[in-house]
Design an enzyme around this catalytic site. Sequence first.
Site, PDB file in Angstrom:
ATOM      1  N   LYS A   1       0.844  -1.196   0.000  1.00 37.86           N
ATOM      2  CA  LYS A   1       0.000   0.000   0.000  1.00 37.86           C
ATOM      3  C   LYS A   1       0.882   1.250   0.000  1.00 37.86           C
ATOM      4  O   LYS A   1       1.924   1.273   0.677  1.00 37.86           O
ATOM      5  CB  LYS A   1      -0.913  -0.022   1.233  1.00 37.86           C
ATOM      6  CG  LYS A   1      -1.986   1.065   1.240  1.00 37.86           C
ATOM      7  CD  LYS A   1      -2.925   0.870   2.435  1.00 37.86           C
ATOM      8  CE  LYS A   1      -3.981   1.941   2.495  1.00 37.86           C
ATOM      9  NZ  LYS A   1      -4.910   1.779   3.642  1.00 37.86           N
TER      10      LYS A   1
ATOM     11  N   SER B   1      -9.836   1.825   2.911  1.00 35.04           N
ATOM     12  CA  SER B   1      -8.985   2.579   2.034  1.00 35.04           C
ATOM     13  C   SER B   1      -7.973   1.731   1.253  1.00 35.04           C
ATOM     14  O   SER B   1      -7.387   2.214   0.284  1.00 35.04           O
ATOM     15  CB  SER B   1      -8.217   3.641   2.829  1.00 35.04           C
ATOM     16  OG  SER B   1      -7.343   3.018   3.749  1.00 35.04           O
TER      17      SER B   1
ATOM     18  N   SER C   1     -10.033  -0.579   7.035  1.00 41.27           N
ATOM     19  CA  SER C   1      -9.449  -0.356   5.703  1.00 41.27           C
ATOM     20  C   SER C   1      -8.760  -1.550   5.061  1.00 41.27           C
ATOM     21  O   SER C   1      -8.410  -1.497   3.883  1.00 41.27           O
ATOM     22  CB  SER C   1      -8.458   0.813   5.759  1.00 41.27           C
ATOM     23  OG  SER C   1      -9.149   2.022   5.782  1.00 41.27           O
TER      24      SER C   1
END
Lengths: 92, 478
Positions: free
Chosen positions: B73, B148, B172
């Site tokens: 990420k 997210s 997330s």
Amino acid sequence: MFDVEMTKHLAELSKLTFTEEELKKVTAEMTDIIALMDRVKEIDPALETYALPAVRYDELRRDTARESLDTDKIVKNAKAVKDNAFAVPKVV
Amino acid sequence: MAIKELKQQLLTKKLGAAELCKSYLDKIEKADGEINSFITVCREEAMAAAEAAQAAIDSGSAGALAGIPLSIKDNICTMGVKTTCASKILEDFVPVYNATVMEKLNAAGAVMLGKTNMDEFAMGGSSQTSYFGGVHNPFDTSCVTGGSSGGAAASVAAGFCAAALGSDTGGSVRQPAAFCGVTGLKPTYGAVSRYGLIACASSLDQIGVLGDSAEDTAIVLDVIAGADENDGTTSQKASGNYTSMIGAGIRGKKIGIPKEFFGEGISDEVKEAVMKAARFYEEEGCTLVDVSMPSLKYAVSAYYLISSAEAASNLSRYDGIKYGYRTDYAESYQELIKKTRSEGFGDEVKRRILLGNYALCSGYYDAYYNNASRIRKKIIGEYAEIFEKCDVILTPTAPTTAYKIGQQENDPVKMYLADICTVTVNIAGLPAISTPCGYDAAGMPIGMSLVGKAFCESEIIGMCDAYEKAFKRQEVKR
């Protein structure tokens, strides 16, 4: 009551600026958000607040000097550099 | 292919690390155009890492993840590789150090294929607030991936990597895993070092793993977990050996079903799929226990006040001076900072900063921040009471399945309320794992979550694995 004046106050605290049009839009959005946040006011104020776990100083690493990152490398990410230091508009 | 099988094929030389890496990179190049799961693809670095992994395999010194291709990420610092947090304000930021998880992955021989797309500064549940454009769900590209860690989830679902690192502040990792039909593990707060994870809300953030199965997430967690002298909130209790309960049997386990998680706002299809999974566990010899979390109705508000207060403080570092975006022209120091931040942050990030400063400012602190903190303590207490009656808790991961892009991302209140099923886990710092348990009428995946006691990841991984072995998962048709 959340109004445009409150948004201006928070924008100042947050180091943000908004145009007059943006202010109206953000104030409307924040009014709805604060209405949702108001739910927390229903909680009994006599209840204890959460406290972060105490720091266990005996578990922390020893406070000894370690090699720092190279200044050259660090300032590479800055947009304005002078004499190997961050440059900003004149303050005084 | 499962990580265990990939490892076996690499170690027995049926597969070469460079060949494997190239096949993933080619797939990303060919198909990520319509998914947008990556912000940066590191072809050269990945091939070099794969060749180094092959050399280690050949010399008999292969690490635990030698040659395994992963996505990372884009809020995890990677030395020499751009780390943007999907924000204009960090558009060209290149870290000068690695996050601890990256040091550990590198030492284990893992191959980083690239950095994945996300909601800006991990603030959002759709992955549509990215400065680099939204992420599209591989199951249906007209739908959101959740967020997210939407890029991470999509990269696993689309077969662009063997597993992915994400981060979970209020769901997330788990919610995008549910929306994209993959497994997402959020470890206990303190199990994985946050050193080098760009901070959103420091008392809630935790790095997690997304993969094709509970076992895959456990294998990666084994490498990244553990105490770290660079993060004082990590714990010695992070034991490792997270695959230990796989295949250990689940008979006799007590599963708590908290009624509030199946109430108003949760779609019927989601409720039915999760309860069907509950009945599977019952048939396997587990006992279902009715439990209750009365404070759930306050959880979303408490979560957003606490997380925004912390985020407002954490994001005050972005001033255009030390790194990242800087406005073209400013006459004064103060103007420089204000213009930089106003031009560099997106709308949702600005709303969170405003909300956080509202919760903290004089005259409102007690009514908002302190009450949120009282609710946090109450929720922790309610979890403790529930765990006196059961071993794990079963809930839906999200109230609905993935919705169409544009349907609700522009309504902040609706978006916040959609986090109802996941935020209490972060508030209490517990581990949880989400896995697919069904599909809605449109074929979109439904996720269920197993929540465990602190530092009992192995237990929820074992329980999740037992379900996954019996559940027929649908693959993305591509």
